[in-house]
Design a protein around this motif. Sequence first.
Motif, PDB file in Angstrom:
ATOM      1  N   GLN A 125       2.570  14.201  -9.445  1.00  0.00           N
ATOM      2  CA  GLN A 125       3.578  15.272  -9.514  1.00  0.00           C
ATOM      3  C   GLN A 125       4.011  15.515 -10.957  1.00  0.00           C
ATOM      4  OE1 GLN A 125       7.117  14.452  -7.237  1.00  0.00           O
ATOM      5  NE2 GLN A 125       7.708  16.610  -7.178  1.00  0.00           N
ATOM      6  N   ARG A 126       4.192  14.355 -11.721  1.00  0.00           N
ATOM      7  CA  ARG A 126       4.583  14.504 -13.126  1.00  0.00           C
ATOM      8  C   ARG A 126       3.483  15.208 -13.930  1.00  0.00           C
ATOM      9  NH1 ARG A 126       6.748   9.259 -12.383  1.00  0.00           N
ATOM     10  NH2 ARG A 126       4.883   8.295 -13.325  1.00  0.00           N
ATOM     11  N   ARG A 127       2.233  14.790 -13.593  1.00  0.00           N
ATOM     12  CA  ARG A 127       1.109  15.414 -14.298  1.00  0.00           C
ATOM     13  C   ARG A 127       1.065  16.913 -14.051  1.00  0.00           C
ATOM     14  NH1 ARG A 127      -3.877  17.122 -13.565  1.00  0.00           N
ATOM     15  NH2 ARG A 127      -3.780  16.759 -11.320  1.00  0.00           N
ATOM     16  N   ARG A 128       1.270  17.268 -12.808  1.00  0.00           N
ATOM     17  CA  ARG A 128       1.266  18.699 -12.466  1.00  0.00           C
ATOM     18  C   ARG A 128       2.402  19.447 -13.174  1.00  0.00           C
ATOM     19  NH1 ARG A 128       0.131  18.379  -5.923  1.00  0.00           N
ATOM     20  NH2 ARG A 128      -2.100  17.791  -6.064  1.00  0.00           N
ATOM     21  N   LEU A 129       3.534  18.770 -13.227  1.00  0.00           N
ATOM     22  CA  LEU A 129       4.666  19.410 -13.902  1.00  0.00           C
ATOM     23  C   LEU A 129       4.368  19.620 -15.390  1.00  0.00           C
ATOM     24  CD1 LEU A 129       7.712  17.576 -12.281  1.00  0.00           C
ATOM     25  CD2 LEU A 129       7.121  20.001 -12.057  1.00  0.00           C
ATOM     26  N   ARG A 169       0.826  -1.210   0.000  1.00  0.00           N
ATOM     27  CA  ARG A 169       0.000   0.000   0.000  1.00  0.00           C
ATOM     28  C   ARG A 169       0.857   1.256   0.000  1.00  0.00           C
ATOM     29  NH1 ARG A 169      -4.266  -0.095   4.561  1.00  0.00           N
ATOM     30  NH2 ARG A 169      -4.951  -1.883   3.306  1.00  0.00           N
ATOM     31  N   ALA A 170       1.895   1.239   0.754  1.00  0.00           N
ATOM     32  CA  ALA A 170       2.781   2.430   0.825  1.00  0.00           C
ATOM     33  C   ALA A 170       3.445   2.683  -0.518  1.00  0.00           C
ATOM     34  CB  ALA A 170       3.825   2.233   1.923  1.00  0.00           C
ATOM     35  N   ASP A 171       3.903   1.581  -1.167  1.00  0.00           N
ATOM     36  CA  ASP A 171       4.550   1.763  -2.474  1.00  0.00           C
ATOM     37  C   ASP A 171       3.553   2.292  -3.501  1.00  0.00           C
ATOM     38  OD1 ASP A 171       6.868   0.829  -1.403  1.00  0.00           O
ATOM     39  OD2 ASP A 171       6.631  -1.229  -2.184  1.00  0.00           O
ATOM     40  N   HIS A 172       2.341   1.752  -3.429  1.00  0.00           N
ATOM     41  CA  HIS A 172       1.305   2.195  -4.359  1.00  0.00           C
ATOM     42  C   HIS A 172       1.001   3.686  -4.211  1.00  0.00           C
ATOM     43  CE1 HIS A 172      -2.210   1.995  -6.882  1.00  0.00           C
ATOM     44  NE2 HIS A 172      -2.926   2.584  -5.901  1.00  0.00           N
ATOM     45  N   MET A 173       0.950   4.108  -2.984  1.00  0.00           N
ATOM     46  CA  MET A 173       0.659   5.525  -2.723  1.00  0.00           C
ATOM     47  C   MET A 173       1.813   6.414  -3.189  1.00  0.00           C
ATOM     48  SD  MET A 173      -1.186   5.310   0.990  1.00  0.00           S
ATOM     49  CE  MET A 173      -1.405   7.063   1.071  1.00  0.00           C
ATOM     50  N   MET A 174       3.010   5.950  -3.025  1.00  0.00           N
ATOM     51  CA  MET A 174       4.174   6.741  -3.461  1.00  0.00           C
ATOM     52  C   MET A 174       4.187   6.865  -4.995  1.00  0.00           C
ATOM     53  SD  MET A 174       7.103   5.317  -0.880  1.00  0.00           S
ATOM     54  CE  MET A 174       8.383   6.239  -1.681  1.00  0.00           C
ATOM     55  N   GLU A 175       3.850   5.738  -5.675  1.00  0.00           N
ATOM     56  CA  GLU A 175       3.821   5.771  -7.142  1.00  0.00           C
ATOM     57  C   GLU A 175       2.746   6.740  -7.638  1.00  0.00           C
ATOM     58  OE1 GLU A 175       4.796   5.104 -10.997  1.00  0.00           O
ATOM     59  OE2 GLU A 175       5.893   4.503  -9.193  1.00  0.00           O
TER      60      GLU A 175
END
Length: 656
Positions: free
Chosen positions: A19-23, A7-13
């Motif tokens: 973030q990429r989308r925002r960029l 779950r933690a890895d999924h949330m980080m991804e």
Amino acid sequence: MYQEPFRADHMMERDRREQRRRLIVGGSLALIAVMLVSFAFAGWHWAFHDLPPAPQTAAELWNVRREPAVTLTDREGRVLAVRGPLYARAVALESLPEHVPQAFLAIEDQRFYRHTGVDFRGVARALWRNFRAGATVEGGSTITMQLVKNLMLSPDRELRRKIQEMRLARALERQLSKTEILELYLNRIYLGARAYGIEAAAERYFDKSATELTLAEAALLAALPKAPSRLDPTINLDAARARAAQVLAAMEEAGYITATEHAEALAEPAEPVADTSDPNATSNWGHAFDMALTEAQRLVPGDIPDLIIRTTLDPALARAANETVERVLSEQGEAAHAGEAAIVLLAPDGAIRAFAGGRDYRDSQFNRAVQARRQPGSAFKPIVFAAALEAGYDPSSAVWDEPVDLEGWTPQNFSGSYRGLVTLQEALKRSINTVAVQVADEVGIGRIVEMGHRLGIRSDLPELPAIALGAAEVNLVELTAAYSVFANDGERREPYFILSITNSRGDVLYEHRDPGAERALETETARAMSTMLQDVVMTGTGRRAALPGRASAGKTGTSQSFRDAWFIGYTADYTAGVWVGNDDDSPMENVTGGGLPAQIWRDFMVQVHEGLPARALSAPAPRTRSEREERLAAFYSDLSAAFSELLEDGASPSER
């Protein structure tokens, strides 16, 4: 317990993707913003990179883009000729009849007092009408925009120029009042036939001031800005009147005039006058124009876009001068090998009332009255004799007419013979060279030169013995002015040609002020010379110049090999000088000052004095004497002089 790391890895991804989308979005937006700014900057640069600054005052616009124009007028202010566009004095809005500005407002900009330089309602209306017509049938330009277009921008019909026009019009409205803008427009608008401004157009088309225009005339002028060349009423009166009818309809629609006034103006349309300009202006006034411009540049230095030069000319006398020169030379010039002539006429105060610079300005722009410097021959002798009178001679002084040798120079008389003992008066009357040379040598050449300059000769006078016979070069104006000193009892007046210089706004740039006369000769000396010069005309070499029933005085002059022939003379009213010769300095066929020049002088002066009462000269007329009496006078004068010398040497009468 094993699901937590997943779950933690999924949330980080997911966070990384967000973030990429925002960029990407942010970058895209930034790129779009940069592109928009770039496009805006490029558009701004495209539209306004060469935009001239908006003027801060109305004064800045009065002379901008004025083509150089010069108006030449006579002494009364009547226009003789114009070079360049037709400008006239600026007229204030308040001095015009109300229907004059109203005519322009009605047809060009009915909402003038309600917009701020750009009438967006009018622009929208024009776009719609043009769209429906499929062509440009209405411009939508306000009077302010037209003023900007005419005075500050190029006439190109393109979008960029239109955008600039609108921006500058709004800027102009912030700087100037509506009155200033409308006044500028009316005074600078082009109205056809080279006429710029309402005053120039009123004078050109109706021979009156704009302050006197009728309603019909105002409507006709207001019709012209749309197509000033095509609607020129002197060329296409029907089209101009049709457009004027539209102006009147617009005036009634705007409430400026009543239906009755509209009908009356239509019933009595404006009648333009014929072109009153001189069809031969170039030929008649070309030399005067050049002379006036040269003098104006001296009096008002600097770059002035338009000038109105009021001269001292009397046009009737000036025409008489030109016509006399052409007539006499046409009749006799070819046989005498005399190609050119010039005339100058001076009033007693020095004003140049008339002159002819040559036969035809179109053939030669050289002004022989002012620019040419030629040898005056015996016409210089009165200056020699005036110096002699000052030195102690008098008209009855006796001098021997005999061969002369001055250090190898042996001047000859025109006749080739010698008369023996003669008086000074007879020597001048008969133009005896040997006497003039002896007198000059006795008086001193330096004194002759000083006398010449004192009488008004501005050219260099060499201190050589031959100056006694007019070997120096002078121009016609200055020699004529020197003779006027004798006519004016010894008072010298500087010749002048310009009375005033103004610009089209009425600003006085120069005005002639009478400096008064300078005493060049004692009255007694001047009158003695004048009596002697009367004798030249009555019984001497100048007999052909004698005027019927009118006293005159003058002197003939002929340079070596008949290259120049002169007659300079005067009456109680005027002094005039005539020169005849060839531009290439070739000899004429035995033309002397007593021939063609004297005839031209007489014919011209008869016209000059037409209608003037005959007046005597201030100097007494000479007593008519026979040749025997002349010789006796010379003998007794010589005897008296010899007796005086003996007394001065201490000898008594008895010892003699």
